[in-house]
Design a protein around this motif. Structure first.
Motif, PDB file in Angstrom:
ATOM      1  N   MET B   1       0.841  -1.192   0.000  1.00  0.00           N
ATOM      2  CA  MET B   1       0.000   0.000   0.000  1.00  0.00           C
ATOM      3  C   MET B   1       0.883   1.251   0.000  1.00  0.00           C
ATOM      4  O   MET B   1       1.825   1.360   0.785  1.00  0.00           O
ATOM      5  N   THR B   2       0.540   2.195  -0.885  1.00  0.00           N
ATOM      6  CA  THR B   2       1.307   3.445  -0.908  1.00  0.00           C
ATOM      7  C   THR B   2       0.692   4.428   0.106  1.00  0.00           C
ATOM      8  O   THR B   2      -0.456   4.241   0.538  1.00  0.00           O
ATOM      9  N   CYS B   3       1.472   5.455   0.420  1.00  0.00           N
ATOM     10  CA  CYS B   3       0.957   6.459   1.380  1.00  0.00           C
ATOM     11  C   CYS B   3      -0.265   7.167   0.791  1.00  0.00           C
ATOM     12  O   CYS B   3      -1.194   7.515   1.521  1.00  0.00           O
ATOM     13  N   GLU B   4      -0.269   7.377  -0.516  1.00  0.00           N
ATOM     14  CA  GLU B   4      -1.412   8.039  -1.145  1.00  0.00           C
ATOM     15  C   GLU B   4      -2.667   7.177  -1.008  1.00  0.00           C
ATOM     16  O   GLU B   4      -3.756   7.665  -0.696  1.00  0.00           O
ATOM     17  N   GLU B   5      -2.489   5.878  -1.207  1.00  0.00           N
ATOM     18  CA  GLU B   5      -3.628   4.948  -1.069  1.00  0.00           C
ATOM     19  C   GLU B   5      -4.114   4.888   0.390  1.00  0.00           C
ATOM     20  O   GLU B   5      -5.283   4.611   0.653  1.00  0.00           O
ATOM     21  N   ALA B   6      -3.177   5.145   1.304  1.00  0.00           N
ATOM     22  CA  ALA B   6      -3.535   5.043   2.732  1.00  0.00           C
ATOM     23  C   ALA B   6      -4.379   6.218   3.218  1.00  0.00           C
ATOM     24  O   ALA B   6      -5.058   6.111   4.248  1.00  0.00           O
ATOM     25  N   GLN B   7      -4.368   7.331   2.483  1.00  0.00           N
ATOM     26  CA  GLN B   7      -5.014   8.560   2.975  1.00  0.00           C
ATOM     27  C   GLN B   7      -6.488   8.362   3.364  1.00  0.00           C
ATOM     28  O   GLN B   7      -6.902   8.730   4.463  1.00  0.00           O
ATOM     29  N   GLU B   8      -7.267   7.807   2.449  1.00  0.00           N
ATOM     30  CA  GLU B   8      -8.704   7.653   2.731  1.00  0.00           C
ATOM     31  C   GLU B   8      -8.951   6.657   3.852  1.00  0.00           C
ATOM     32  O   GLU B   8      -9.897   6.806   4.631  1.00  0.00           O
ATOM     33  N   LEU B   9      -8.072   5.649   3.915  1.00  0.00           N
ATOM     34  CA  LEU B   9      -8.240   4.652   4.982  1.00  0.00           C
ATOM     35  C   LEU B   9      -7.925   5.275   6.342  1.00  0.00           C
ATOM     36  O   LEU B   9      -8.554   4.946   7.351  1.00  0.00           O
ATOM     37  N   ILE B  10      -6.962   6.184   6.359  1.00  0.00           N
ATOM     38  CA  ILE B  10      -6.638   6.885   7.617  1.00  0.00           C
ATOM     39  C   ILE B  10      -7.852   7.707   8.061  1.00  0.00           C
ATOM     40  O   ILE B  10      -8.239   7.701   9.232  1.00  0.00           O
ATOM     41  N   THR B  11      -8.457   8.394   7.097  1.00  0.00           N
ATOM     42  CA  THR B  11      -9.657   9.184   7.417  1.00  0.00           C
ATOM     43  C   THR B  11     -10.744   8.296   8.016  1.00  0.00           C
ATOM     44  O   THR B  11     -11.344   8.612   9.053  1.00  0.00           O
ATOM     45  N   ALA B  12     -10.990   7.150   7.369  1.00  0.00           N
ATOM     46  CA  ALA B  12     -12.043   6.252   7.858  1.00  0.00           C
ATOM     47  C   ALA B  12     -11.653   5.615   9.186  1.00  0.00           C
ATOM     48  O   ALA B  12     -12.527   5.324  10.009  1.00  0.00           O
ATOM     49  N   LEU B  13     -10.358   5.428   9.412  1.00  0.00           N
ATOM     50  CA  LEU B  13      -9.906   4.884  10.700  1.00  0.00           C
ATOM     51  C   LEU B  13     -10.190   5.887  11.825  1.00  0.00           C
ATOM     52  O   LEU B  13     -10.671   5.529  12.902  1.00  0.00           O
ATOM     53  N   VAL B  14      -9.904   7.159  11.532  1.00  0.00           N
ATOM     54  CA  VAL B  14     -10.186   8.228  12.505  1.00  0.00           C
ATOM     55  C   VAL B  14     -11.668   8.235  12.872  1.00  0.00           C
ATOM     56  O   VAL B  14     -12.041   8.450  14.026  1.00  0.00           O
ATOM     57  N   ASP B  15     -12.525   7.951  11.880  1.00  0.00           N
ATOM     58  CA  ASP B  15     -13.975   7.985  12.112  1.00  0.00           C
ATOM     59  C   ASP B  15     -14.547   6.632  12.516  1.00  0.00           C
ATOM     60  O   ASP B  15     -15.772   6.507  12.631  1.00  0.00           O
ATOM     61  N   ASN B  16     -13.667   5.659  12.696  1.00  0.00           N
ATOM     62  CA  ASN B  16     -14.132   4.312  13.069  1.00  0.00           C
ATOM     63  C   ASN B  16     -15.140   3.773  12.063  1.00  0.00           C
ATOM     64  O   ASN B  16     -16.193   3.260  12.430  1.00  0.00           O
ATOM     65  N   GLU B  17     -14.796   3.919  10.787  1.00  0.00           N
ATOM     66  CA  GLU B  17     -15.734   3.526   9.717  1.00  0.00           C
ATOM     67  C   GLU B  17     -15.124   2.482   8.784  1.00  0.00           C
ATOM     68  O   GLU B  17     -15.482   2.417   7.611  1.00  0.00           O
ATOM     69  N   LEU B  18     -14.181   1.694   9.282  1.00  0.00           N
ATOM     70  CA  LEU B  18     -13.518   0.716   8.409  1.00  0.00           C
ATOM     71  C   LEU B  18     -14.088  -0.682   8.604  1.00  0.00           C
ATOM     72  O   LEU B  18     -14.522  -1.044   9.696  1.00  0.00           O
ATOM     73  N   SER B  19     -14.042  -1.465   7.534  1.00  0.00           N
ATOM     74  CA  SER B  19     -14.365  -2.884   7.664  1.00  0.00           C
ATOM     75  C   SER B  19     -13.158  -3.571   8.316  1.00  0.00           C
ATOM     76  O   SER B  19     -12.061  -2.998   8.371  1.00  0.00           O
ATOM     77  N   GLY B  20     -13.358  -4.800   8.786  1.00  0.00           N
ATOM     78  CA  GLY B  20     -12.275  -5.526   9.456  1.00  0.00           C
ATOM     79  C   GLY B  20     -11.047  -5.678   8.584  1.00  0.00           C
ATOM     80  O   GLY B  20      -9.907  -5.483   9.030  1.00  0.00           O
ATOM     81  N   LEU B  21     -11.279  -5.972   7.319  1.00  0.00           N
ATOM     82  CA  LEU B  21     -10.159  -6.189   6.391  1.00  0.00           C
ATOM     83  C   LEU B  21      -9.377  -4.892   6.166  1.00  0.00           C
ATOM     84  O   LEU B  21      -8.139  -4.867   6.203  1.00  0.00           O
ATOM     85  N   GLU B  22     -10.149  -3.814   5.947  1.00  0.00           N
ATOM     86  CA  GLU B  22      -9.496  -2.512   5.719  1.00  0.00           C
ATOM     87  C   GLU B  22      -8.715  -2.085   6.964  1.00  0.00           C
ATOM     88  O   GLU B  22      -7.613  -1.539   6.859  1.00  0.00           O
ATOM     89  N   GLN B  23      -9.288  -2.354   8.106  1.00  0.00           N
ATOM     90  CA  GLN B  23      -8.637  -1.929   9.350  1.00  0.00           C
ATOM     91  C   GLN B  23      -7.291  -2.634   9.532  1.00  0.00           C
ATOM     92  O   GLN B  23      -6.287  -1.993   9.850  1.00  0.00           O
ATOM     93  N   SER B  24      -7.267  -3.947   9.325  1.00  0.00           N
ATOM     94  CA  SER B  24      -5.987  -4.649   9.509  1.00  0.00           C
ATOM     95  C   SER B  24      -4.983  -4.194   8.458  1.00  0.00           C
ATOM     96  O   SER B  24      -3.783  -4.097   8.715  1.00  0.00           O
ATOM     97  N   SER B  25      -5.490  -3.874   7.281  1.00  0.00           N
ATOM     98  CA  SER B  25      -4.603  -3.428   6.204  1.00  0.00           C
ATOM     99  C   SER B  25      -3.939  -2.078   6.558  1.00  0.00           C
ATOM    100  O   SER B  25      -2.730  -1.926   6.452  1.00  0.00           O
TER     101      SER B  25
END
Lengths: 185, 270
Positions: B1-25
């Motif tokens: 995963m690149t840092c650019e790809e991680a951006q949206e996942l970081i946002t969703a992590l902050v909001d506790n809006e990730l699926s289990g798979l996305e979260q572990s990733s």
């Protein structure tokens, strides 16, 4: 359960009273949309009247806060497009608008308890919110200030959940660029 | 995963809006990438500060009043101010001085009696007390622990009822002091919570829902089946509810919605 038939006065009043508990939230969203106090007050009052007009469509036990917010948002855009009454300042820079905007915000919580953030932080957060485009500002208002989930925000703004996530991400990055000196990690 | 790809996942992590798979990733990426860890911390701080900035903005009292007096929204309230049209003055009788004098006695005197200042409901006294506590005008009982404070207040009413004793630690609020008030012979136990620059006072007394102000808005919690009465004055908000024969009022300058949410989360059905 969706109500049928015409609502009785006592039912309408009960509904209005429950809606009143979301007054602060609605005013907050309205103020950030209308950008001025009178317009925000008109917007909130009209939202209440419209909500009561559609009272029969509200399913009891569902999310009244989200339902009211959606009415407010739709009403704002109906008026913005039809009458151009409220002028968005979303794309203007903070320099054009002056830096004391936050000080003009009316608050019922003055004094030490209400001043959780310093005045400088409040001014800067507001300036930054004004500088980011509307499409990024609304998800921030709904998720960060309104405590809505992505699904609820998507429902209010009539867009996919993925759009909320990407706009939040871009919006927060833009905000952070403006605010990085003022945010303590 | 690149840092650019991680951006949206970081946002969703902050909001506790990730699926289990996305979260572990994303958590795997954050372990390896100090730059994205910093981004995550900054976004957390930003979200917190935006939320806090929002809570300083409340609906003006004028707007609240404007809506409450809108007859389209509150028809019953509006109706109380009309309906005098049937009082047509009988002109013939009005010309007789004796009739006018009798009318003065029968109408004006009782009217003056009725217009005398009504005693302030106990719930509004609670708002005043909150202000006086903030100003340091009231001597408070300090105790070593929450249990000791609760016991002292309980004893002061001969064990007839106890202060609500809510655990508000999730809001960073802890009971630090208390006081017993006597309002027209009724004992009120006041617990003072403080934390994070905020003060909340909790009033417990024996009473009924009639102790709420006439101007309070009613909110019914369908899950707990409890009525909550919300009211405010001069920027101080109050939420009243009943648990059995005991009334609890939470008072604070925190936004009304937050205070109501707090009361709803802590209240126990009778």
């Amino acid at each position: 359960m969706v109500r049928g038939g015409k609502a009785q006065p006592e039912e309408r009043e009960k509904f209005s009273r429950e809606a009143m508990t979301y007054l602060d939230h609605l005013y907050r969203v309205a103020f950030h949309l209308a950008k001025e106090e009178d317009g925000a007050q008109d917007l909130v009052q009209e939202t209440f009247v419209r909500a009561l007009g559609s009272y029969e469509q509200f399913a009891a036990g569902t999310n009244m806060k989200a339902w009211l917010t959606r009415i407010l948002y739709n009403f704002f855009f109906d008026h913005y497009h039809q009458r151009k009454r409220w002028v968005s300042t979303a794309d203007k820079t903070g320099e054009e608008e002056g830096g004391d905007y936050w000080e003009k915000i009316p608050t019922e919580n003055p004094g030490p308890e209400g001043e959780i953030l310093t005045k400088e932080q409040n001014v800067k957060i507001n300036e930054a919110l004004k500088r980011i485009p509307e499409e990024f500002r609304m998800p921030i208002l709904l998720v960060d200030m309104g405590d809505f989930s992505y699904a609820e925000a998507a429902e209010i703004l009539s867009c996919p959940v993925g759009t909320i996530r990407s706009r939040l991400s871009r919006g927060r990055r833009l905000l952070h660029q403006y605010l990085k000196r003022y945010i303590s990690t | 995963m690149t840092c650019e790809e991680a951006q949206e996942l970081i946002t969703a992590l902050v909001d506790n809006e990730l699926s289990g798979l996305e979260q572990s990733s994303i958590e795997g990426h954050l372990k390896e990438c100090p730059r994205c860890r910093t981004t995550y911390q900054e976004e957390m701080a930003l979200k917190r500060d935006i939320r806090r900035a929002g809570t300083t903005l409340s609906a003006p009292a004028a707007l609240r009043q404007r809506i409450l007096s809108d007859r389209r929204l509150f028809p019953e309230r509006g109706r109380k101010t009309e309906g005098w049209a049937w009082l047509v003055w009988p002109a013939r009788l009005a010309s007789r001085p004796a009739f006018v004098a009798a009318l003065l006695v029968l109408v004006i005197v009782p009217a003056l009696y009725l217009m005398r200042p009504a005693p302030q409901p106990i719930s509004l006294t609670a708002l005043d007390t909150h202000d006086r506590i903030l100003r340091g005008d009231i001597s408070l009982i300090r105790a070593e622990s929450q249990e000791e404070l609760r016991a002292q207040l309980h004893r002061s009413v001969e064990g007839r009822f106890a202060p609500m004793g809510y655990d508000l630690s999730m809001m960073n609020l802890r009971p630090v002091a208390g006081v017993v008030q006597d309002v027209k012979g009724r004992k009120i136990l006041v617990t003072v919570y403080e934390g994070g620059g905020l003060t909340l006072t909790c009033y417990t007394f024996q009473g009924s829902e009639k102790d709420s102000p006439a101007s309070a808005a009613l909110f019914f919690d369908p899950e707990k089946k409890i009525n909550f009465y919300i009211f405010s004055r001069n920027g101080v908000n109050g939420v009243l509810h009943r648990e059995g024969s005991v009334i609890c009022i939470l008072v604070s300058k925190m936004p009304m919605q937050d205070l109501l949410d707090l009361a709803r989360s802590k209240s126990r059905p009778s």
